[in-house]
Write an enzyme that holds these catalytic residues in place. Structure first.
Site, mmCIF file in Angstrom:
data_model
loop_
_atom_site.group_PDB
_atom_site.id
_atom_site.type_symbol
_atom_site.label_atom_id
_atom_site.label_comp_id
_atom_site.label_asym_id
_atom_site.label_seq_id
_atom_site.Cartn_x
_atom_site.Cartn_y
_atom_site.Cartn_z
ATOM 1 N N ASP A 19 24.716 28.533 13.238
ATOM 2 C CA ASP A 19 25.507 29.748 13.055
ATOM 3 C C ASP A 19 26.975 29.430 13.288
ATOM 4 O O ASP A 19 27.320 28.456 13.972
ATOM 5 C CB ASP A 19 25.029 30.860 13.982
ATOM 6 C CG ASP A 19 25.296 30.559 15.452
ATOM 7 O OD1 ASP A 19 24.826 29.498 15.910
ATOM 8 O OD2 ASP A 19 25.957 31.360 16.129
ATOM 9 N N GLU A 79 24.346 30.854 18.691
ATOM 10 C CA GLU A 79 25.197 30.366 19.778
ATOM 11 C C GLU A 79 26.546 31.077 19.791
ATOM 12 O O GLU A 79 27.051 31.453 20.853
ATOM 13 C CB GLU A 79 25.390 28.852 19.651
ATOM 14 C CG GLU A 79 25.985 28.191 20.884
ATOM 15 C CD GLU A 79 27.502 28.242 20.943
ATOM 16 O OE1 GLU A 79 28.047 28.096 22.054
ATOM 17 O OE2 GLU A 79 28.151 28.448 19.892
#
Length: 450
Positions: free
Chosen positions: A91, A153
């Site tokens: 991500d 994250e």
């Protein structure tokens, strides 16, 4: 050995660029308010397929408690060999101001010898580094491998942190390569050994039943925004250093320093603007608490009325150095904000999340093997770096695997401008760090043999 890896990895770099271009093209921002979650699923599926192709087994997606998907796989160790966990995240941060980008954020673009695009360094460049190292080794992987690639994250929603404890046995390894950091500068081999923790709050100031005409009531009517400004200003001393009652602010950093001129250039500090705080840059950045006002809710300039504000609020973030408990730091921040309220205004402080700080133990065989690999590739000893940011997973991993060595490294360095417009990566750092990783796995196979 190094010459052999040099040639193999040099031959793999066109594929590394193609891989990174495909990954960057997927806008895998793990915030459904901004981007459809299907993008993150596409990125996760791409990562799973790529690592399965390198020979890892049972590579699959696991849904975590925040709804994101982690990519997990493994490769069994040869008899007596240790196991290494490879971590990264797929991500990315949102592009922020797309107008500030010099090329499309989700299109890998080469310029001045660097590759630009959101996630090119943080952290898709590290995914490509892992893939390149494993492809260079081929079937000659001398250790067992565990793969863990996270999907949320950047959003900090804690999916993997909550997933890990009940699944700790499945991901156990002797050394954990957390590849979400990088070198202190291009060409300077570095391991990150210190991360600050995090404690966030939202403070709301209320003074009136409603906004009032500033001509009729301004003066004696208490201005909520002015009160909030005073409260926030109390968090810093005259030099701009963080000063929170009950929180120690005298820490020092003993690793590699950070030259002030380099920091000013890396941070884009305008000419004539002084740095805040006192002591060395490294002290302030890696070993002391640091407060930041992340945002303020109040009337905007455009459309504002001639009115005394009845309420205002701000989101305040506190970075916490190793050795300081994040919850205790949040307690101190809350107490300070309440005590700093002027004029008897009403103050409410809402606690947000906390994350523990982290400090690595560098005395084991994994760090010895890593230093040897970095010397081979860079021709100079490894140095140690702190990070002002947080990786909340690291304290969770340290608690789950107290006997494992945790190594933070990767392709990110100051010129990458991670989280900012025009993020980029130096492709030579991808190549060098892939060589470091492959060489490390060979050295650690012997150093960590049971």
């Amino acid at each position: 050995m190094t010459d052999e890896l040099d040639g193999l990895i040099a031959g793999l770099m066109p594929r590394a660029r193609a891989d990174l271009a495909e990954l960057v093209a997927i806008p895998s921002v793990a915030d459904p308010r901004q981007y459809p979650p299907e993008h993150c699923l596409r990125a996760a599926a791409w990562v799973a397929a790529a690592f399965a192709e390198t020979g890892l087994r049972d590579v699959h997606l696991e849904e975590t408690p925040d709804g994101s998907h982690a990519v997990i796989g493994h490769r069994p160790p040869p008899p007596g060999a240790p196991t290494v966990l490879l971590y990264a995240h797929y991500d990315v941060q949102p592009p922020l101001d797309e107008a500030a980008w010099h090329s499309p954020p989700f299109e890998l673009t080469e310029r001045d010898g660097r590759w630009y695009g959101r996630g090119a360094a943080d952290c898709k460049g590290n995914i490509v580094m892992h893939l390149t190292a494993l492809r260079a080794l081929g079937e000659d992987v001398p250790v067992g491998l565990k793969l863990l690639v996270e999907g949320s994250e950047e959003q900090g929603t804690g999916g993997l942190e909550r997933y890990l404890p009940p699944h700790a046995g499945e991901l156990h390894a002797d050394a954990l390569l957390i590849c979400d950091t990088g070198n202190v500068a291009v060409g300077v081999p570095t391991a990150t050994t210190s991360l600050r923790g995090l404690a966030d709050v939202v403070v709301t100031v209320s003074t009136l039943a409603g906004d009032l005409h500033s001509g009729m009531f301004g003066g004696p009517a208490p201005d909520a925004l002015a009160a909030l400004i005073r409260i926030l200003d109390s968090l810093r001393d005259a030099d701009g250093g963080t000063r929170i009652d009950g929180l120690d602010d005298d820490g020092g950093w003993s690793g590699a320093g950070y030259d002030e001129d380099s920091f000013r250039a890396d941070a884009g500090v305008l000419d004539g603007v002084r740095l805040t705080g006192s002591g060395s840059v490294a002290d302030r950045l890696w070993a002391r608490p640091a407060v930041t006002v992340l945002g303020i809710d109040c009337p905007p300039v455009v459309g504002s009325a001639a009115a005394v504000p009845a309420a205002a609020r701000a989101r305040v973030s506190l970075r916490v150095p190793p050795g300081t408990d994040a919850r205790a730091a949040q307690d101190a921040l809350v107490a300070h904000l309440l005590a700093a309220a002027p004029w008897g205004v009403r103050v409410d402080v809402e606690r947000e999340g906390t994350g523990a700080a982290f400090r690595a133990d560098t005395g084991g065989p994994a760090y010895t093997a890593l230093d040897r690999a970095m010397r081979e590739v860079y021709g100079t000893p490894m140095t140690f770096l702190g990070q002002g940011g947080s990786i909340p997973l690291c304290p969770v991993l340290a608690a789950a695997y107290p006997d494992a060595e945790i190594v933070l490294m990767g392709v990110e360095e100051p010129r990458c401008l991670i989280h900012a417009p025009n993020e980029s990566v130096d492709p030579d750092e991808i190549a060098r760090m892939a060589r470091v990783e492959a060489s490390f796995l060979r050295h650690f196979a012997n150093a960590g043999r049971r």
